[in-house]
Design a protein around this motif. Structure first.
Motif, PDB file in Angstrom:
ATOM      1  N   SER A  64       0.862  -1.241  -0.020  1.00  0.00           N
ATOM      2  CA  SER A  64       0.025  -0.009  -0.175  1.00  0.00           C
ATOM      3  C   SER A  64       0.925   1.172   0.099  1.00  0.00           C
ATOM      4  CB  SER A  64      -1.158  -0.149   1.187  1.00  0.00           C
ATOM      5  OG  SER A  64      -0.330   0.116   2.357  1.00  0.00           O
ATOM      6  N   LEU A  65       2.037   1.269   0.617  1.00  0.00           N
ATOM      7  CA  LEU A  65       2.993   2.380   0.691  1.00  0.00           C
ATOM      8  C   LEU A  65       3.559   2.540  -0.704  1.00  0.00           C
ATOM      9  CD1 LEU A  65       4.821   2.155   4.010  1.00  0.00           C
ATOM     10  CD2 LEU A  65       3.104   3.889   3.328  1.00  0.00           C
TER      11      LEU A  65
ATOM     12  N   ALA B 134       2.518  14.527 -13.689  1.00  0.00           N
ATOM     13  CA  ALA B 134       1.474  15.225 -14.430  1.00  0.00           C
ATOM     14  C   ALA B 134       1.328  16.521 -14.141  1.00  0.00           C
ATOM     15  CB  ALA B 134       0.377  14.420 -13.988  1.00  0.00           C
ATOM     16  N   ILE B 135       1.620  17.127 -12.838  1.00  0.00           N
ATOM     17  CA  ILE B 135       1.381  18.560 -12.616  1.00  0.00           C
ATOM     18  C   ILE B 135       2.463  19.120 -13.294  1.00  0.00           C
ATOM     19  CG2 ILE B 135       1.721  20.165 -10.677  1.00  0.00           C
ATOM     20  CD1 ILE B 135      -0.153  18.095  -9.121  1.00  0.00           C
ATOM     21  N   TYR B 136       3.874  18.488 -13.108  1.00  0.00           N
ATOM     22  CA  TYR B 136       5.037  19.054 -13.574  1.00  0.00           C
ATOM     23  C   TYR B 136       4.869  19.393 -15.343  1.00  0.00           C
ATOM     24  CZ  TYR B 136       9.986  19.528 -14.723  1.00  0.00           C
ATOM     25  OH  TYR B 136      11.250  19.944 -15.407  1.00  0.00           O
ATOM     26  N   TRP B 137       4.426  18.220 -15.907  1.00  0.00           N
ATOM     27  CA  TRP B 137       4.422  18.193 -17.261  1.00  0.00           C
ATOM     28  C   TRP B 137       3.330  19.279 -17.830  1.00  0.00           C
ATOM     29  CZ3 TRP B 137       0.377  16.936 -20.693  1.00  0.00           C
ATOM     30  CH2 TRP B 137       0.759  16.653 -22.163  1.00  0.00           C
TER      31      TRP B 137
ATOM     32  N   PHE C  45       1.361   6.492  -6.819  1.00  0.00           N
ATOM     33  CA  PHE C  45       0.269   7.495  -7.281  1.00  0.00           C
ATOM     34  C   PHE C  45       0.764   9.038  -6.984  1.00  0.00           C
ATOM     35  CE2 PHE C  45      -3.580   9.861  -6.240  1.00  0.00           C
ATOM     36  CZ  PHE C  45      -4.154   9.738  -7.365  1.00  0.00           C
ATOM     37  N   ILE C  46       1.424   9.317  -6.027  1.00  0.00           N
ATOM     38  CA  ILE C  46       2.015  10.636  -5.538  1.00  0.00           C
ATOM     39  C   ILE C  46       2.949  11.104  -6.590  1.00  0.00           C
ATOM     40  CG2 ILE C  46       3.230  12.225  -4.096  1.00  0.00           C
ATOM     41  CD1 ILE C  46       1.672  10.639  -1.760  1.00  0.00           C
TER      42      ILE C  46
END
Length: 50
Positions: free
Chosen positions: A25-26, A39-42, A32-33
């Motif tokens: 799970s970790l 995605a945000i950086y791109w 996921f993070i």
């Protein structure tokens, strides 16, 4: 005597599977993070046009 040995083995298996579930799970949350960060950086780079 044999019954105590079986119980001890079952406890070890349960403890091991709990540790495995925590680790997986970790790893999933970390992945996921990381994907969200990429995605945000791109999107930021495309918007800024660097």
């Amino acid at each position: 005597m044999e019954n105590k040995k079986v119980n001890r083995e079952e406890e070890q298996v349960e403890e091991h599977s709990a540790k495995g579930a925590l680790a997986s799970s970790l790893i999933f949350v970390g992945g996921f993070i990381f994907a969200l960060y990429i995605a945000i950086y791109w999107l930021f780079m495309v918007r800024i046009d660097l």
